[in-house]
Design a protein around this motif. Structure first.
Motif, PDB file in Angstrom:
ATOM      1  N   ILE A 200      20.009  51.502 -44.753  1.00 57.91           N
ATOM      2  CA  ILE A 200      21.263  51.322 -44.039  1.00 57.91           C
ATOM      3  C   ILE A 200      21.666  52.645 -43.392  1.00 57.91           C
ATOM      4  O   ILE A 200      21.595  53.700 -44.031  1.00 57.91           O
ATOM      5  CB  ILE A 200      22.389  50.885 -45.004  1.00 57.91           C
ATOM      6  N   SER A 201      22.067  52.581 -42.143  1.00 60.33           N
ATOM      7  CA  SER A 201      22.591  53.758 -41.451  1.00 60.33           C
ATOM      8  C   SER A 201      23.725  53.286 -40.547  1.00 60.33           C
ATOM      9  O   SER A 201      23.493  52.525 -39.600  1.00 60.33           O
ATOM     10  CB  SER A 201      21.497  54.434 -40.626  1.00 60.33           C
ATOM     11  N   GLY A 202      24.942  53.724 -40.865  1.00 58.56           N
ATOM     12  CA  GLY A 202      26.094  53.256 -40.104  1.00 58.56           C
ATOM     13  C   GLY A 202      26.208  51.750 -40.240  1.00 58.56           C
ATOM     14  O   GLY A 202      26.167  51.210 -41.325  1.00 58.56           O
ATOM     15  N   GLY A 203      26.296  51.051 -39.133  1.00 58.09           N
ATOM     16  CA  GLY A 203      26.394  49.594 -39.133  1.00 58.09           C
ATOM     17  C   GLY A 203      25.070  48.911 -38.870  1.00 58.09           C
ATOM     18  O   GLY A 203      25.038  47.772 -38.391  1.00 58.09           O
ATOM     19  N   TYR A 204      23.964  49.570 -39.208  1.00 66.02           N
ATOM     20  CA  TYR A 204      22.625  49.038 -38.925  1.00 66.02           C
ATOM     21  C   TYR A 204      21.782  48.997 -40.189  1.00 66.02           C
ATOM     22  O   TYR A 204      21.976  49.773 -41.114  1.00 66.02           O
ATOM     23  CB  TYR A 204      21.902  49.927 -37.898  1.00 66.02           C
ATOM     24  N   VAL A 205      20.813  48.071 -40.189  1.00 63.35           N
ATOM     25  CA  VAL A 205      19.783  48.044 -41.225  1.00 63.35           C
ATOM     26  C   VAL A 205      18.443  48.195 -40.510  1.00 63.35           C
ATOM     27  O   VAL A 205      18.238  47.652 -39.427  1.00 63.35           O
ATOM     28  CB  VAL A 205      19.828  46.742 -42.070  1.00 63.35           C
ATOM     29  N   TYR A 206      17.556  48.955 -41.121  1.00 60.06           N
ATOM     30  CA  TYR A 206      16.203  49.151 -40.602  1.00 60.06           C
ATOM     31  C   TYR A 206      15.251  48.316 -41.447  1.00 60.06           C
ATOM     32  O   TYR A 206      15.211  48.458 -42.671  1.00 60.06           O
ATOM     33  CB  TYR A 206      15.799  50.617 -40.672  1.00 60.06           C
ATOM     34  N   CYS A 207      14.485  47.445 -40.804  1.00 59.04           N
ATOM     35  CA  CYS A 207      13.538  46.599 -41.520  1.00 59.04           C
ATOM     36  C   CYS A 207      12.559  47.491 -42.294  1.00 59.04           C
ATOM     37  O   CYS A 207      12.031  48.458 -41.728  1.00 59.04           O
ATOM     38  CB  CYS A 207      12.780  45.710 -40.537  1.00 59.04           C
ATOM     39  N   PRO A 208      12.297  47.174 -43.560  1.00 52.96           N
ATOM     40  CA  PRO A 208      11.410  48.021 -44.359  1.00 52.96           C
ATOM     41  C   PRO A 208       9.943  47.940 -43.946  1.00 52.96           C
ATOM     42  O   PRO A 208       9.160  48.803 -44.311  1.00 52.96           O
ATOM     43  CB  PRO A 208      11.612  47.496 -45.782  1.00 52.96           C
ATOM     44  N   LEU A 209       9.564  46.944 -43.161  1.00 51.46           N
ATOM     45  CA  LEU A 209       8.158  46.817 -42.773  1.00 51.46           C
ATOM     46  C   LEU A 209       7.806  47.637 -41.539  1.00 51.46           C
ATOM     47  O   LEU A 209       6.800  48.331 -41.519  1.00 51.46           O
ATOM     48  CB  LEU A 209       7.793  45.350 -42.541  1.00 51.46           C
ATOM     49  N   HIS A 210       8.608  47.521 -40.482  1.00 52.00           N
ATOM     50  CA  HIS A 210       8.262  48.178 -39.222  1.00 52.00           C
ATOM     51  C   HIS A 210       9.438  48.912 -38.590  1.00 52.00           C
ATOM     52  O   HIS A 210       9.405  49.245 -37.416  1.00 52.00           O
ATOM     53  CB  HIS A 210       7.688  47.154 -38.238  1.00 52.00           C
ATOM     54  N   GLU A 211      10.490  49.120 -39.369  1.00 47.88           N
ATOM     55  CA  GLU A 211      11.657  49.900 -38.966  1.00 47.88           C
ATOM     56  C   GLU A 211      12.396  49.376 -37.736  1.00 47.88           C
ATOM     57  O   GLU A 211      12.986  50.143 -36.984  1.00 47.88           O
ATOM     58  CB  GLU A 211      11.278  51.374 -38.780  1.00 47.88           C
ATOM     59  N   TRP A 212      12.366  48.062 -37.510  1.00 48.87           N
ATOM     60  CA  TRP A 212      13.200  47.507 -36.453  1.00 48.87           C
ATOM     61  C   TRP A 212      14.659  47.754 -36.835  1.00 48.87           C
ATOM     62  O   TRP A 212      15.051  47.540 -37.985  1.00 48.87           O
ATOM     63  CB  TRP A 212      12.943  46.016 -36.293  1.00 48.87           C
ATOM     64  N   LYS A 213      15.461  48.161 -35.874  1.00 49.02           N
ATOM     65  CA  LYS A 213      16.876  48.476 -36.097  1.00 49.02           C
ATOM     66  C   LYS A 213      17.714  47.259 -35.720  1.00 49.02           C
ATOM     67  O   LYS A 213      17.659  46.786 -34.585  1.00 49.02           O
ATOM     68  CB  LYS A 213      17.262  49.680 -35.231  1.00 49.02           C
ATOM     69  N   ILE A 214      18.485  46.759 -36.670  1.00 43.44           N
ATOM     70  CA  ILE A 214      19.269  45.537 -36.474  1.00 43.44           C
ATOM     71  C   ILE A 214      20.746  45.841 -36.731  1.00 43.44           C
ATOM     72  O   ILE A 214      21.108  46.351 -37.795  1.00 43.44           O
ATOM     73  CB  ILE A 214      18.778  44.422 -37.412  1.00 43.44           C
ATOM     74  N   ARG A 215      21.593  45.503 -35.757  1.00 47.06           N
ATOM     75  CA  ARG A 215      23.042  45.712 -35.899  1.00 47.06           C
ATOM     76  C   ARG A 215      23.606  44.616 -36.805  1.00 47.06           C
ATOM     77  O   ARG A 215      23.456  43.424 -36.538  1.00 47.06           O
ATOM     78  CB  ARG A 215      23.714  45.700 -34.530  1.00 47.06           C
ATOM     79  N   LEU A 216      24.266  45.021 -37.872  1.00 44.96           N
ATOM     80  CA  LEU A 216      24.770  44.065 -38.859  1.00 44.96           C
ATOM     81  C   LEU A 216      25.964  43.268 -38.355  1.00 44.96           C
ATOM     82  O   LEU A 216      26.219  42.171 -38.842  1.00 44.96           O
ATOM     83  CB  LEU A 216      25.130  44.788 -40.161  1.00 44.96           C
ATOM     84  N   LYS A 217      26.685  43.781 -37.379  1.00 39.36           N
ATOM     85  CA  LYS A 217      27.866  43.085 -36.861  1.00 39.36           C
ATOM     86  C   LYS A 217      27.488  41.780 -36.169  1.00 39.36           C
ATOM     87  O   LYS A 217      28.142  40.757 -36.341  1.00 39.36           O
ATOM     88  CB  LYS A 217      28.617  43.991 -35.896  1.00 39.36           C
TER      89      LYS A 217
END
Length: 117
Positions: free
Chosen positions: A56-73
């Motif tokens: 988790i970084s700020g309002g994002y999660v990074y997929c543990p497999l390939h580090e895709w950045k996904i906005r949680l909002k």
């Protein structure tokens, strides 16, 4: 909309994902550093990585497999990648955390995955 209680605020660790099952749904629930709680489906749109295990970084999660950045909002994958994950409304009443679901949503997802819809 139906509300399903998933626990207490204090049971959701800060800046760490928690897996929650509601019927056939598997959600990743996060408590951000500012105290806000977000819920998304626990499956990256790229290769199905378990988002609850992501960083988790700020309002994002990074997929543990390939580090895709996904906005949680809103569940949107950030450029240069594309896609999105389903988000779910979170309701906090006192110390209780609830997830908002549309009628029969926890069963409809499984039907869609198996091609029954």
């Amino acid at each position: 909309m139906r509300e399903v209680t998933i626990g207490k605020v204090t049971e959701i660790p800060e800046r760490t994902g928690r897996v929650v099952h509601i019927g056939n749904l598997e959600l990743a629930v996060f408590r951000l550093s500012g105290g806000e709680i977000r819920a998304v489906e626990n499956r990256c749109p790229h290769r199905g990585g378990p988002l609850a295990e992501g960083m988790i970084s700020g309002g994002y999660v990074y997929c543990p497999l390939h580090e895709w950045k996904i906005r949680l909002k809103d569940g949107k994958v950030q450029d240069p990648d594309s896609g999105c994950v389903q988000t779910y409304p979170v309701i906090v009443e006192g110390d209780e955390v609830k997830i908002g679901l549309r009628e029969n949503e926890e069963f409809r997802q499984r039907e869609e995955e198996t091609g029954l819809v």
